[in-house]
Structure formats: structure tokens, C-alpha cells
Design a protein around this motif. Structure first.
Motif, mmCIF file in Angstrom:
data_model
loop_
_atom_site.group_PDB
_atom_site.id
_atom_site.type_symbol
_atom_site.label_atom_id
_atom_site.label_comp_id
_atom_site.label_asym_id
_atom_site.label_seq_id
_atom_site.Cartn_x
_atom_site.Cartn_y
_atom_site.Cartn_z
ATOM 1 N N LEU A 243 0.831 -1.208 0.000
ATOM 2 C CA LEU A 243 0.000 0.000 0.000
ATOM 3 C C LEU A 243 0.867 1.260 0.000
ATOM 4 N N THR A 244 1.883 1.300 0.861
ATOM 5 C CA THR A 244 2.734 2.496 0.924
ATOM 6 C C THR A 244 3.578 2.652 -0.334
ATOM 7 N N VAL A 247 1.325 4.261 -2.822
ATOM 8 C CA VAL A 247 1.106 5.688 -2.539
ATOM 9 C C VAL A 247 2.317 6.514 -2.954
ATOM 10 N N VAL A 248 3.518 6.032 -2.633
ATOM 11 C CA VAL A 248 4.732 6.775 -2.974
ATOM 12 C C VAL A 248 4.908 6.875 -4.484
ATOM 13 N N THR A 250 2.464 6.748 -6.728
ATOM 14 C CA THR A 250 1.363 7.497 -7.341
ATOM 15 C C THR A 250 1.581 8.994 -7.207
ATOM 16 N N PHE A 251 1.954 9.445 -6.002
ATOM 17 C CA PHE A 251 2.134 10.870 -5.755
ATOM 18 C C PHE A 251 3.614 11.213 -5.899
ATOM 19 N N GLN A 485 8.157 6.305 2.893
ATOM 20 C CA GLN A 485 7.444 5.030 2.914
ATOM 21 C C GLN A 485 7.318 4.488 4.335
ATOM 22 N N LEU A 488 4.702 6.505 6.148
ATOM 23 C CA LEU A 488 3.363 6.097 5.709
ATOM 24 C C LEU A 488 2.983 4.734 6.287
ATOM 25 N N PHE A 492 -0.503 4.217 8.259
ATOM 26 C CA PHE A 492 -1.531 3.238 7.895
ATOM 27 C C PHE A 492 -1.669 2.125 8.939
#
Length: 694
Positions: A243-244, A247-248, A250-251, A485, A488, A492
Motif C-alpha cells: 500500500l505504501t 502511494v509513494v 502514485t504521488f 514510505q 506512511l 496506515f
């Protein structure tokens, strides 16, 4: 037999049971003696006696109808505002302002003592904590990584320090993100020990200690329960890592400025006068730098200048030239130009220990004792000031503001708003330990309920991760991805724990477990210290030692213990919910020795062990009292409280008790004696007849 006289009241005389007590009046006042007639026509005198008290009250134990978890009423025992004159009102206003200033001052010292306490723990165990991280051979074991995170965070008293070490190791490729996630979980557990230590300072009052310790350990239970569920899930699915990473990717994050550390701006001017540490030494030890072992954590030089100069140096051959244009030969040797870095110390730090040549351990022990002493004193004074300020209408307003839910149908939103408040307050003070530790005395004195403290604590967990995310965004490009990461992952993990243990009311197990532990600790206050030592030191050290022996040993010892604990929990649940399905012997724990299912024998042992110290203390106090009496010239002064309590206990034990009648009414006493004699004769005749039959 004559009928009973109509006695409206009967007065017991408790003094009759104690020798030396003033005797009662021999004649009882009889008012309004009016001859009356009963149904048979016999005249009966109606006697009115003094009010009566039932003797049942003397033998029955008082029942506790009050819930110990109910918030106490903070009543204002002083003069009302409307009854004060102008001078009294002005004096009351100045007293309130003075108390508020004192409260802020001691709160500032309280926060500074927490900072110094963290520095002391780092001096005592910082290098050992770095050595825990340097052992890369067991980092692949998630259970070992978890307990390493707990131990390191307990030793340095700072989850941000342990997180920064993990970020540095991941950025240097000494540790993977997958292996770092269990360590982050352990750091989340270790940071909750601070407010638990703070709760121990309220052990003087049982009810306050019950609430304060439960309010502190609700954080512990949330972290432990979250780890019990999410660590196996992460080991099986690696969902946090995936998941992290998503996220890293994607953004597209860019380097930013460091997050403003608002609390440090206020506390650093004072704490830097006490001690300053070079925290890079712990990171260097974790990175297996051999030179860092001999370095001191105490910072000596605060202002240094690094000079880079170019020097001509000889090299073995032209192949070693840094650049062809910077190489030349004089026919005998080959020369080149190299940049030489020279560090020059300019100004020393201004803290107390800068000119002392004491080792880190000695300085750490001194600071540990001093910071704990200041922490205890500040906490006691803060509790007293809060108790004097939060009275009357002020207490009512604060309680209603903090503990009242929104009106129906929006009552469920109150807890989530409290989570946001906790996250915001933690973001402001930049430390979850400071926020939860400051909230603990408020829970103890009854301003905040456990049910309201729980979402505030969950919000504090989220707030400390948001500051870590902002700090990660300020990292250089080489460590930006790894640090972000890991931050994050921490974020989470706490979000997953909240989803597990908060939205549905019956899943809020941390509240019930914390209340149960609070009840036990209020009854046996030594159990709170045992809980701290067992869960934050002995258990992690044992698991770490078994991890060093290898996976087979850890599984061979750990699995039977886990299965035994699960079996005990299942049997306990069946005993309380459905005992009929269990065999008769398993419906309670009486088949086990008392020491295995009750804390009472252990309490007796600890009480016996501490009695000798109490007696010795009392002897010392008696000597001090005699010296004090000789100085002041009095003969009956008892200045020591423990001596006074001891003498009162001895006097109570010396009071003899008589077995005479309970009432002063001679007629009733005679009737009771005659009836008792008749019953005794009847029992004696029955016994004789039974003996004759046999």
C-alpha cells in the motif's frame, strides 16, 4: 406470659461494649407514661424511648453502591462569589491568575523534564540500542524486529529517534522496508510507556490511581492488540509495504521544508542549558561504524567550521591522478591536487556537563534521577493546582465540554471529533508522549472519562505520524523515498488499528481491558510496577534472546505458551458466559493452588517484605520525633504521621470487648436472657435424648 410492651424506639449503647468508656445513665428517660389497654383488657404502659440504631448495621459490611469509575464531583468548598465583598473578589481574581501562571510554569517544567528524561535514557542505553539495530542477522525475523523496536524505544524514550535510525538504515540499504515495518510497530508500543510511568505518580489515592492508570494503559492495550492482529497479517500479505509503495509511486513527492517544531522552540532554551546530545552517534553505531563506539553522546562543541583546502600530495603513479590537468611530475615523484577537509572547533556548548569528564553512563544516571524527581514533583503540584482550580461551575463546564456527546442522531460523531482534536494537539506539541502524559493527571482527578480519553489517544497516535510524514518530506533526495514510505507505514498501521478497535462499540476492547487492569492496580498497587517491567522489559528481552537462538527455538518455546494463553482465555470466557458446558471441576479455578489464580498470596509476600522497612522507618521517625520534642520543649508531640498511625492502631488493638447485652432496656435484656436460657435447656434436652438413642 405478659405481653411485650409496645416499644416505639430502643437505644443501643455502644459504650457498654468497651471497657473504660463512660457508663450510660442508669435511668432511661420515660416520657408520657400513659396506661393503655390491650385486646385482653390488661393495662400496658406505653413507653417512648430515644431513637434506635439497628445492631444489624454493626455486623454487616457497608455495601459499595457507587461505581468507582464515576467521575467525582469537584465541589467548591470555599466562599461563594456572591457572598464575597469587593476586597474578597479582587483577591480571588488575583489568586486565580496566580494559580494559572503557576500551572503554566509547572507544566513547562513537566514537559522539560520529559525531554531531559529522554536524553537520560539515551545516555544510559543509547549505544546498546544502536547495537540492537546493528545485528542484521535477526532483522528478517518479524517477531525479533518487533521486540527490538519496543526495547530501543523504551531505552531512548523517543519513537522519533528510533524511527530516524530506521530511516537511515533503509536509505543505506542496510535494512529493507519489509524488515523495518515490524520495528515501526514495536516503536509504536514502546512510546506508550511514558504516560504509564506518569500514571504511577498518582498512586497515593486509589480512585485517582485507578482512573489514571487505566487512562494510560488504554494506549498500551490498543498498541498490543493492533500488533497481535496486524503483525501476522503483514507477515502473510505484506499489505502495508504494498500500500505504501503504491502511494509513494502514485504521488510525486518533492523535497520540502522541515515541519515547524513548535514545542522545541519553547523548551530548547532551557533544556540545552542542562544537556545536549549528538544523536548521530547512535545512528553511526546502528550503521556498524567501528569509530562510533568510542565516541561520547554528550555534545561538547556546538559551533564548528569545516574548511576545505587544496593541497599538493604525492601519488604512486599517474594512474592515480584525479584529473590529468591536475597531475604533474618532477622527474622523481608524481604530484596531484586533492581537497582536504579540516574541521575546526570554534565555540563550546553551554550546558552543565560540558566541562565534566564524566562517562555517558554516570551523566545519564544523574539526569535520570533528577528528571524523575522533577517529573514527580511537577505532577503532584499540577494535580493539586488542577484540583483547586477545577471546582464548582468551572468543573461543570469543563466536564460537559469534554465528555458530552452530540445530540441524537449525531452522537456517534463525537468520538471521531475527539480523534481529530487529539491529532491536532499532538501535531502542535510535536510529541504524542507529551500530549498523553499531560492528559493522564486530568483523567486521574476525574475531568476526562476513560471513554473520552480513548479517542483522544487514538488521535494522538495519528498526530505523531503526520509529523513524521512532514519530517520525511524534508529529507534529502537520497533518503526521501525510504523515509516517506516508513512514515506512511506508521500512519496506515495506526489507521488499521483504529478501524479494528474503534468504529463498532463492542470492539473497543482496550477500554474494558484498561479498566480491568485499573481495578487490579488500585487494589494491588505493586502490580502496576510488575506490569511495566514484565511487558516492556522482561517479555521483549526474553523474545529477543530466543530469537538469537534461532527460529526453531523461538517457535518451540513460544507456540506452547501462546496456545496455553489462548486455552486459559477460552476457559475464562466459558466460565463467565456459559459455565454449564464445562466439567464441574473447570467451572472455577479452585482446583489450582491459590497463588496461581489469585494475587492475594503474592500481596501478602510483598507486604511482609516491605513491613520491615516500614517498621525501620517508624523507628527512625520516633527518634526524630524525640529530638524534635527535646528542641521544642514539649512532651506529647507526635510529629510523624506514620508513628501517629502506628500508635492509634496499637490503641485500637488494646480495646477489650465485652459480650454483654446490646440494649440498655433491662426488661428487654431480661426477656432475651430468659429466652436464651430456655433455648439452651431445650437444646440440652434434645442432645441428651439423642445420646440415649445412640
Amino acid at each position: 406470659m405478659a405481653p411485650w410492651p409496645e416499644l416505639e424506639n430502643a437505644q443501643p449503647n455502644p459504650n457498654k461494649f468497651i471497657d473504660g468508656a463512660p457508663g450510660p445513665q442508669s435511668n432511661i428517660e420515660v416520657k408520657d407514661k400513659e396506661p393503655t389497654q390491650n385486646e385482653s383488657g390488661t393495662p400496658v404502659t406505653k413507653i417512648e424511648l430515644l431513637p434506635s440504631y439497628s445492631t444489624v448495621v454493626l455486623i454487616e459490611e457497608p455495601t459499595e453502591g457507587n461505581d468507582p469509575w464515576d467521575l467525582p464531583e469537584l465541589r467548591d468548598t470555599g466562599i461563594k462569589w456572591s457572598e464575597r465583598d469587593t476586597k474578597g473578589k479582587i483577591l480571588c481574581v488575583f489568586q486565580g491568575i496566580g494559580k494559572f501562571i503557576l500551572l503554566l510554569g509547572f507544566l513547562y517544567l513537566f514537559v522539560c523534564s520529559l525531554d531531559v528524561l529522554s536524553s537520560a535514557f539515551q545516555l544510559v542505553g543509547g549505544k546498546m540500542a544502536g547495537q540492537f539495530f546493528s545485528n542484521n542477522s535477526i532483522m528478517s525475523n518479524p517477531v525479533a524486529g518487533l521486540v527490538i523496536g519496543v526495547l530501543v524505544t523504551v531505552m531512548v524514550q523517543s519513537s522519533s529517534t528510533s524511527s530516524s535510525i530506521i530511516v537511515s538504515m533503509v536509505a543505506s540499504s542496510l535494512l529493507t522496508v519489509r524488515a523495518a515495518i515490524p520495528i515501526i510497530m514495536g516503536a509504536n508500543i514502546g512510546t506508550s510507556i511514558t504516560n504509564t510511568i506518569v500514571a504511577l505518580m498518582q498512586a497515593g489515592d486509589r480512585n485517582e490511581f485507578r482512573r489514571a492508570f487505566a487512562g494510560a494503559t488504554v494506549h498500551d492495550f490498543f498498541n498490543w492488540l493492533s500488533v497481535l492482529v496486524l503483525l501476522p497479517l503483514e507477515a502473510a500479505t505484506h499489505y502495508l509495504e504494498i500500500l505504501t509503495n503504491l502511494v509513494v509511486d502514485t504521488f510525486k513527492f518533492k523535497n520540502g521544508e522541515d515541519a515547524p517544531d513548535l514545542l522545541k522552540v519553547i523548551t530548547d532554551p532551557f533544556t540545552k542549558l542542562i544537556i545536549q546530545l549528538d544523536k548521530k552517534v547512535i545512528q553511526q553505531i546502528a550503521m556498524s561504524d567501528p569509530e562510533a563506539q568510542n565516541k561520547s553522546l554528550i555534545k561538547i562543541w556546538c559551533k564548528t567550521v569545516t574548511n576545505v583546502t587544496q593541497m599538493n600530495v604525492t601519488i604512486p603513479s599517474p594512474d592515480n591522478c584525479t584529473s590529468p590537468s591536475h597531475c604533474w611530475t618532477d622527474g622523481v615523484q608524481t604530484w596531484t591536487i586533492l581537497n582536504i577537509t579540516h574541521k575546526e572547533n570554534i565555540a563550546k556548548c553551554q550546558h552543565i556537563f560540558v566541562n565534566f569528564s564524566l562517562p555517558d553512563l554516570a551523566v545519564g544516571i544523574i539526569l535520570l534521577a533528577a528528571s524523575l524527581l522533577v517529573l514527580c514533583g511537577c505532577l503532584i503540584i499540577i494535580v493539586k493546582l488542577l484540583g483547586s482550580v477545577l471546582k464548582g461551575q468551572v468543573a461543570v463546564v469543563i466536564k460537559k465540554t469534554l465528555n458530552t456527546d452530540f445530540p441524537f442522531p449525531f452522537a456517534w460523531l463525537t468520538g471521531y471529533l475527539a480523534i481529530l482534536v487529539g491529532a491536532g494537539m499532538t501535531f502542535i506539541v510535536q510529541s504524542s508522549s507529551v500530549f498523553t502524559s499531560a492528559m493522564t493527571p486530568l483523567i486521574g482527578i476525574g475531568v476526562i472519562t476513560i471513554e473520552r480519553a480513548y479517542p483522544l489517544t487514538l488521535g494522538s497516535n495519528i498526530g505523531t505520524t503526520t509529523t513524521a510524514i512532514l519530517a520525511a518530506l524534508a529529507s534529502p533526495g537520497s533518503t526521501l523515498r525510504s523515509s516517506l514510505q516508513i512514515a506512511l507505514c506508521h500512519f496506515f498501521f495506526n489507521i488499521s488499528g483504529i478501524l479494528l478497535w474503534y468504529p463498532i462499540p463492542f470492539t473497543r476492547l482496550p477500554i474494558r481491558l484498561a479498566k480491568g487492569l485499573g481495578n487490579i492496580s488500585a487494589k494491588y498497587r505493586w502490580f502496576a510496577v510488575f506490569y511495566l517491567i514484565f511487558f516492556f522489559f522482561l517479555t521483549p528481552l526474553t523474545v529477543f534472546g530466543l530469537s538469537l537462538a534461532g527460529w526453531p527455538v523461538l517457535v518451540g518455546v513460544g507456540v506452547p505458551i501462546i496456545l496455553l494463553v489462548l486455552l486459559i482465555v477460552c476457559i475464562r470466557m466459558l466460565q463467565s458466559r456459559c459455565p454449564r458446558v464445562l466439567p464441574l471441576k473447570l467451572r472455577d479455578w479452585n482446583f489450582l493452588p491459590l497463588c496461581m489464580h489469585s494475587l492475594k498470596p503474592w500481596d501478602n509476600v510483598i507486604s511482609l517484605a516491605t513491613t520491615c522497612f516500614q517498621r525501620r522507618c517508624c523507628c527512625c521517625c520516633r527518634v526524630c520525633c524525640r529530638v524534635c520534642c527535646m528542641v521544642c520543649g514539649c512532651k506529647c508531640c507526635r510529629c510523624s504521621k506514620c508513628c501517629r498511625n502506628l500508635e492509634e492502631e496499637e490503641e485500637e488493638q488494646d480495646v477489650p470487648v465485652k459480650a454483654s447485652g446490646a440494649f440498655e432496656n433491662e426488661a428487654m435484656s431480661k426477656e432475651f436472657q430468659d429466652e436464651g436460657k430456655g433455648q439452651a435447656e431445650a437444646v440440652g434436652m434434645k442432645t441428651m435424648s439423642n445420646t440415649t438413642v445412640f
